[in-house]
Design an enzyme around this catalytic site. Structure first.
Site, PDB file in Angstrom:
ATOM      1  N   GLU A  25       0.825  -1.232   0.000  1.00 28.53           N
ATOM      2  CA  GLU A  25       0.000   0.000   0.000  1.00 28.53           C
ATOM      3  C   GLU A  25       0.846   1.264   0.000  1.00 28.53           C
ATOM      4  O   GLU A  25       0.548   2.253  -0.681  1.00 28.53           O
ATOM      5  CB  GLU A  25      -0.927  -0.020   1.225  1.00 28.53           C
ATOM      6  CG  GLU A  25      -1.873   1.149   1.344  1.00 28.53           C
ATOM      7  CD  GLU A  25      -2.911   1.191   0.224  1.00 28.53           C
ATOM      8  OE1 GLU A  25      -2.731   2.011  -0.687  1.00 28.53           O
ATOM      9  OE2 GLU A  25      -3.875   0.411   0.253  1.00 28.53           O
ATOM     10  N   GLY A  35      13.553  20.162   1.548  1.00 33.32           N
ATOM     11  CA  GLY A  35      13.498  18.706   1.712  1.00 33.32           C
ATOM     12  C   GLY A  35      12.362  18.074   0.918  1.00 33.32           C
ATOM     13  O   GLY A  35      12.011  16.916   1.123  1.00 33.32           O
ATOM     14  N   LYS A  37       5.192   3.530 -10.165  1.00 32.45           N
ATOM     15  CA  LYS A  37       3.909   3.436  -9.448  1.00 32.45           C
ATOM     16  C   LYS A  37       2.786   3.008 -10.400  1.00 32.45           C
ATOM     17  O   LYS A  37       1.895   2.246 -10.021  1.00 32.45           O
ATOM     18  CB  LYS A  37       3.594   4.779  -8.781  1.00 32.45           C
ATOM     19  CG  LYS A  37       4.578   5.101  -7.638  1.00 32.45           C
ATOM     20  CD  LYS A  37       4.507   6.546  -7.195  1.00 32.45           C
ATOM     21  CE  LYS A  37       5.495   6.829  -6.057  1.00 32.45           C
ATOM     22  NZ  LYS A  37       5.651   8.265  -5.766  1.00 32.45           N
TER      23      LYS A  37
HETATM   24  N1  HSE Z   1       9.654  10.996  -4.249  1.00 30.67           N
HETATM   25  C1  HSE Z   1       8.276  10.608  -4.216  1.00 30.67           C
HETATM   26  C2  HSE Z   1       7.406  11.822  -4.534  1.00 30.67           C
HETATM   27  C3  HSE Z   1       7.809  10.089  -2.894  1.00 30.67           C
HETATM   28  O1  HSE Z   1       7.899  12.939  -4.659  1.00 30.67           O
HETATM   29  O2  HSE Z   1       6.204  11.631  -4.681  1.00 30.67           O
HETATM   30  C4  HSE Z   1       7.989   8.641  -2.697  1.00 30.67           C
HETATM   31  O3  HSE Z   1       7.461   7.857  -3.713  1.00 30.67           O
END
Ligand code: HSE
Length: 435
Positions: free
Chosen positions: A132, A190, A208
């Protein structure tokens, strides 16, 4: 079922997400144990450098740097992998499954590259693998697709799956600053990695999308099946012109089933009309817009990254797994075989296109460009012309829907025109659920 027999788990990695999980397990021990039906005891935390964590309180968990201690402890029934990257995560996951330990992971890269092998190992060894947290952080999109939308045939999904790029595009628009400056600011806050290439190139969203293809469409695809393009070339100018024409630019991950032609999976910057609900998803938020045959349109939105939201998804997998361990019915995450499928090549994909051209500011320039489009059977939906200098003009055109192959022919013709000094931008437009 309530039992006093604890369930023992191990956490691999103690970055932002690992610390978030630790915090939730510490702060919410009583209600979570009540909800899960028995106490959940974190027995090990695996880190690379033991000395770095000497001052952290682990609620009696043992800090280890040798994974084999976890692997060979028969009491450990769940391994939570939060180290990220392909290796050694791949080895930890495969050996855990082979040793009959359930796995929870937030690692989109290793899942997207090896999901088929993981599922088959899990099935053979009668354990489960849950992910998830690997897609859209705190948004429960995997569970929503597997359970909440189970009655539907999913026709399409459109996702803002990368928080970093959504933040950068939102800030370019809000603060009217160029990409490079906004990226620096995002790194300072960050919100972008020191090496932002995986995010800005679209690769993170593509991983994803590989996972969502399995959950939404039950199709087994690989990264090679996903066309992806990043936001590196999106300029402040394009964002301004898109605004003027009634659009925002977002990095969209799009999965679609065409009844007659199969599946298409792509990630690219997209002009989205201001009237569309995805336009309201700003900054580092994520969202997935699902179109199911029974439910119609549905939008799930929220925090897509960050320690606490991603930890929330990890703990939700933990609760679900413990239900499954205590009341075995099916391996609920593995109850479907993913089917290999043919995916549409990009030249068979179709959409509207936004073009920004720098042309000579002289009689007939607009006519030559529109003739080149007409000769390739492309029809114009909107046009804007702005003076760029004493002798040049910016011409912004949005076409009607056409195939990528037709557009490529028109693009070559336009680039060959004497009056065209530069074809500065090409961005796809999304209008409705059919594109
Ligand atoms: N680096 C990803 C983002 C978060 O900026 O959505 C982790 O998948």
């Amino acid at each position: 079922m309530h039992s006093s027999t604890p369930i023992y788990i191990a956490l691999l990695g103690l970055g932002h997400v690992g610390q978030g999980v630790l915090r939730i397990l510490q702060d919410r021990f009583e209600p979570l144990s009540e909800r899960m039906g028995r106490p959940v005891i974190l027995r090990y935390v695996l880190v690379r450098d033991l000395s770095k964590y000497a001052k952290i309180h682990f609620n009696d968990a043992t800090l280890v740097s040798d994974f084999s201690i976890i692997l060979h402890d028969p009491d450990i029934s769940i391994v939570v992998e939060l180290i990220g990257g392909e290796f050694p995560a791949y080895d930890y996951i495969t050996t855990s499954l082979m040793n009959k330990k359930h796995v929870i992971t937030a690692n989109k890269e290793v899942m997207a590259k090896h999901q088929s092998e993981f599922f088959s190992l899990a099935k053979t060894h009668k354990v489960d693998i849950c992910f998830e947290a690997a897609v859209a952080g705190g948004i429960p999109i995997i569970r929503a697709l597997k359970v909440g939308f189970a009655a539907n045939k999913i026709n399409s999904l459109h996702g803002i799956l990368n928080g970093t790029t959504n933040y950068i595009l939102s800030k370019i628009q809000a603060d009217q600053l160029p990409f490079s400056e906004v990226l620096k600011e995002a790194q300072r806050l960050g919100l972008a990695e020191a090496d932002p290439s995986m995010d800005v190139s679209g690769l993170d969203a593509a991983y994803k999308l590989v996972l969502l293809a399995g959950v939404a469409f039950k199709r087994l695809i690989s990264l090679e099946d996903v066309y992806y393009e990043g936001i590196e070339d999106i300029s402040l100018e394009d964002i301004r012109f898109a605004q003027e024409l009634g659009y925002d630019i977002k990095l969209l991950a799009i999965g679609k089933h065409f009844e007659d032609k199969g599946y298409s999976f792509k990630v690219h910057p997209t002009l989205i009309p201001h009237s569309h609900s995805l336009c309201g998803i700003k900054d580092e938020s994520n969202a997935v817009f699902v179109y199911g045959d029974a439910v119609g349109e549905s939008l799930l939105a929220g925090k897509g990254a960050g320690g606490a939201p991603t930890a929330s998804a990890v703990v939700s997998d933990l609760i679900d797994l413990i239900f499954e361990i205590d009341q075995p019915r099916s391996l609920r995450n593995l109850d479907t075989e993913l089917i290999p499928c043919e995916c549409l090549a990009m030249d068979q994909s179709f959409s509207q296109f936004y073009l920004r051209l720098l042309v000579k500011d002289e009689a007939g320039s607009l006519e030559s460009v529109s003739r080149a489009l007409r000769d390739s059977n492309l029809s114009i939906s909107s046009v804007l012309q702005k003076e760029a200098s004493d002798t040049t003009a910016s011409l912004i055109i949005v076409t009607h829907t056409c195939f990528e192959s037709e557009f490529n022919t028109a693009k070559a013709a336009i680039e060959g025109l004497d009056c065209v000094l530069n074809l500065a931008s090409v961005i796809r437009v999304r209008l409705d659920e059919d594109d």
